[in-house]
Design an enzyme around this catalytic site. Structure first.
Site, mmCIF file in Angstrom:
data_model
loop_
_atom_site.group_PDB
_atom_site.id
_atom_site.type_symbol
_atom_site.label_atom_id
_atom_site.label_comp_id
_atom_site.label_asym_id
_atom_site.label_seq_id
_atom_site.Cartn_x
_atom_site.Cartn_y
_atom_site.Cartn_z
ATOM 1 N N ASP A 41 -3.130 5.727 6.524
ATOM 2 C CA ASP A 41 -3.585 6.978 7.117
ATOM 3 C C ASP A 41 -4.510 6.634 8.300
ATOM 4 O O ASP A 41 -4.022 6.246 9.355
ATOM 5 C CB ASP A 41 -4.280 7.774 6.001
ATOM 6 C CG ASP A 41 -4.667 9.184 6.382
ATOM 7 O OD1 ASP A 41 -3.920 9.810 7.137
ATOM 8 O OD2 ASP A 41 -5.717 9.660 5.920
ATOM 9 N N ASP A 72 -1.992 10.637 -5.228
ATOM 10 C CA ASP A 72 -2.712 11.713 -5.903
ATOM 11 C C ASP A 72 -3.441 12.631 -4.943
ATOM 12 O O ASP A 72 -3.672 12.304 -3.777
ATOM 13 C CB ASP A 72 -3.770 11.114 -6.825
ATOM 14 C CG ASP A 72 -4.962 10.562 -6.039
ATOM 15 O OD1 ASP A 72 -4.737 9.743 -5.131
ATOM 16 O OD2 ASP A 72 -6.107 10.983 -6.306
ATOM 17 N N LYS A 75 1.282 7.446 8.354
ATOM 18 C CA LYS A 75 0.974 8.644 9.150
ATOM 19 C C LYS A 75 0.352 8.180 10.463
ATOM 20 O O LYS A 75 -0.865 8.152 10.603
ATOM 21 C CB LYS A 75 -0.068 9.505 8.417
ATOM 22 C CG LYS A 75 0.401 10.211 7.177
ATOM 23 C CD LYS A 75 -0.653 11.257 6.801
ATOM 24 C CE LYS A 75 -0.870 11.352 5.332
ATOM 25 N NZ LYS A 75 -1.994 12.236 4.958
ATOM 26 N N GLU A 124 0.851 -1.194 0.000
ATOM 27 C CA GLU A 124 0.000 0.000 0.000
ATOM 28 C C GLU A 124 0.886 1.242 0.000
ATOM 29 O O GLU A 124 1.968 1.252 0.583
ATOM 30 C CB GLU A 124 -0.920 -0.046 1.230
ATOM 31 C CG GLU A 124 -1.790 1.154 1.462
ATOM 32 C CD GLU A 124 -2.851 1.434 0.395
ATOM 33 O OE1 GLU A 124 -2.491 1.482 -0.797
ATOM 34 O OE2 GLU A 124 -4.025 1.622 0.759
ATOM 35 N N ASP A 125 0.408 2.270 -0.679
ATOM 36 C CA ASP A 125 1.183 3.512 -0.747
ATOM 37 C C ASP A 125 1.272 4.210 0.601
ATOM 38 O O ASP A 125 2.343 4.597 1.040
ATOM 39 C CB ASP A 125 0.598 4.452 -1.825
ATOM 40 C CG ASP A 125 -0.904 4.711 -1.651
ATOM 41 O OD1 ASP A 125 -1.539 4.091 -0.775
ATOM 42 O OD2 ASP A 125 -1.448 5.532 -2.408
ATOM 43 N N PHE A 174 -0.719 16.342 3.853
ATOM 44 C CA PHE A 174 -1.209 15.662 2.658
ATOM 45 C C PHE A 174 -0.116 15.658 1.601
ATOM 46 O O PHE A 174 0.367 16.697 1.179
ATOM 47 C CB PHE A 174 -2.492 16.298 2.126
ATOM 48 C CG PHE A 174 -3.231 15.351 1.233
ATOM 49 C CD1 PHE A 174 -4.057 14.372 1.763
ATOM 50 C CD2 PHE A 174 -3.056 15.395 -0.145
ATOM 51 C CE1 PHE A 174 -4.705 13.449 0.950
ATOM 52 C CE2 PHE A 174 -3.699 14.477 -0.976
ATOM 53 C CZ PHE A 174 -4.526 13.514 -0.424
ATOM 54 N N VAL A 175 0.264 14.465 1.184
ATOM 55 C CA VAL A 175 1.391 14.328 0.262
ATOM 56 C C VAL A 175 0.948 13.776 -1.093
ATOM 57 O O VAL A 175 -0.042 13.046 -1.183
ATOM 58 C CB VAL A 175 2.506 13.430 0.866
ATOM 59 C CG1 VAL A 175 3.104 14.083 2.100
ATOM 60 C CG2 VAL A 175 1.991 12.034 1.202
ATOM 61 N N ARG A 205 0.144 12.144 -9.679
ATOM 62 C CA ARG A 205 0.691 10.790 -9.486
ATOM 63 C C ARG A 205 2.030 10.619 -10.185
ATOM 64 O O ARG A 205 2.839 9.777 -9.807
ATOM 65 C CB ARG A 205 -0.282 9.741 -10.039
ATOM 66 C CG ARG A 205 -1.590 9.618 -9.264
ATOM 67 C CD ARG A 205 -2.266 8.310 -9.634
ATOM 68 N NE ARG A 205 -3.681 8.255 -9.266
ATOM 69 C CZ ARG A 205 -4.146 7.847 -8.085
ATOM 70 N NH1 ARG A 205 -3.306 7.478 -7.132
ATOM 71 N NH2 ARG A 205 -5.435 7.799 -7.842
HETATM 72 P P1 IMP Z 1 -7.053 5.362 5.065
HETATM 73 O O1 IMP Z 1 -8.228 4.470 4.819
HETATM 74 O O2 IMP Z 1 -7.479 6.631 5.771
HETATM 75 O O3 IMP Z 1 -5.895 4.703 5.784
HETATM 76 O O4 IMP Z 1 -6.595 5.907 3.663
HETATM 77 C C1 IMP Z 1 -5.712 5.274 2.884
HETATM 78 C C2 IMP Z 1 -5.800 5.828 1.494
HETATM 79 O O5 IMP Z 1 -6.040 7.243 1.511
HETATM 80 C C3 IMP Z 1 -4.490 5.665 0.760
HETATM 81 O O6 IMP Z 1 -4.463 4.478 0.054
HETATM 82 C C4 IMP Z 1 -4.467 6.867 -0.140
HETATM 83 O O7 IMP Z 1 -5.130 6.568 -1.341
HETATM 84 C C5 IMP Z 1 -5.265 7.909 0.578
HETATM 85 N N1 IMP Z 1 -4.398 8.885 1.286
HETATM 86 C C6 IMP Z 1 -4.254 9.039 2.624
HETATM 87 N N2 IMP Z 1 -3.391 10.026 2.907
HETATM 88 C C7 IMP Z 1 -2.963 10.498 1.716
HETATM 89 C C8 IMP Z 1 -2.032 11.532 1.341
HETATM 90 O O8 IMP Z 1 -1.396 12.217 2.153
HETATM 91 N N3 IMP Z 1 -1.874 11.709 0.015
HETATM 92 C C9 IMP Z 1 -2.533 10.991 -0.938
HETATM 93 N N4 IMP Z 1 -3.400 10.027 -0.639
HETATM 94 C C10 IMP Z 1 -3.613 9.773 0.682
HETATM 95 MG MG MG Z 2 -4.470 4.313 -2.334
#
Ligand code: IMP
Ligand code: MG
Length: 181
Positions: A104, A160, A132, A100-101, A153-154, A166
């Site tokens: 969050d 993206d 994060k 996973e990228d 936010f990156v 991207r």
């Molecule tokens: P989560 O469900 O909140 O953990 O979100 C994960 C997804 O949110 C990641 O796979 C990203 O697609 C997106 N995301 C969360 N933070 C960022 C960020 O800082 N930049 C870009 N995409 C983010």
């Molecule tokens: Mg993603």
């Protein structure tokens, strides 16, 4: 390369990303010696990381893709996760490594991991390029982390905002003015 005008600052350069991804590849290779893991790449943000990590993995492996959405065009997760694209491969009895990228809130990954575990893989581990930790709402066990980052936010290197940025070769902090922050 000139800095994109919507980017406030560079967090990781192309060079730093390359170095770290190589280190992660070496670590994963040691841990999976003698195995043939299935890399499960979570689209779309992870495609660049997946391509680089896979080339840094001197190990027989497979790759498959999955996509979920929780976002829309905002900058925080909705908590509702929808499966948009499922795997092609059957992962029962396989050693699965989820790529996973960015981790969050943890909402997306905790529900995807639940789903994958129901398919009875031999093992399942998680590898994220960015984490994060301050933003976590759901606990998620991570086995490999590229970098822990502050709550900003990156974008870039696959990540993206509203499907843009991207293709930046570095990871940068997006100017809050771009998303009305
Ligand atoms: P989560 O469900 O909140 O953990 O979100 C994960 C997804 O949110 C990641 O796979 C990203 O697609 C997106 N995301 C969360 N933070 C960022 C960020 O800082 N930049 C870009 N995409 C983010
Ligand atoms: Mg993603």
């Amino acid at each position: 390369m000139e800095l994109h005008s919507d980017v406030e600052s560079v967090l990781f350069t192309e060079e730093q990303l390359k170095t770290r991804v190589k280190e992660m590849g070496a670590e994963i290779r040691r841990d999976y010696a003698g195995k043939e893991p299935v890399l499960v790449s979570i689209l779309r943000g992870s495609f660049m990381f997946t391509a680089d990590l896979m080339r840094a993995l001197d190990l027989p492996c497979k790759v498959d893709f999955m996509a979920a959405s929780s976002y829309g065009s905002g900058t925080s997760s909705s908590g509702q996760v929808k499966l948009i694209k499922d795997l092609v491969e059957d992962i029962e009895g396989k050693d699965v490594l989820v790529l996973e990228d960015i981790l969050d809130s943890g909402n997306t990954l905790s529900s995807l991991l639940e789903l994958l575990k129901e398919r009875k893989p031999a093992s399942i581990k998680l590898c994220v390029l960015l984490d994060k930790p301050e933003r976590r709402e759901k606990p998620v066990a991570v086995h490999y982390t590229g970098f822990s980052i502050p709550d900003a936010f990156v974008v870039g290197y696959g990540l993206d905002y509203d499907e843009k940025y991207r293709n930046l070769p570095y990871i940068g902090i997006l100017k809050p003015s771009v998303y009305g922050g």
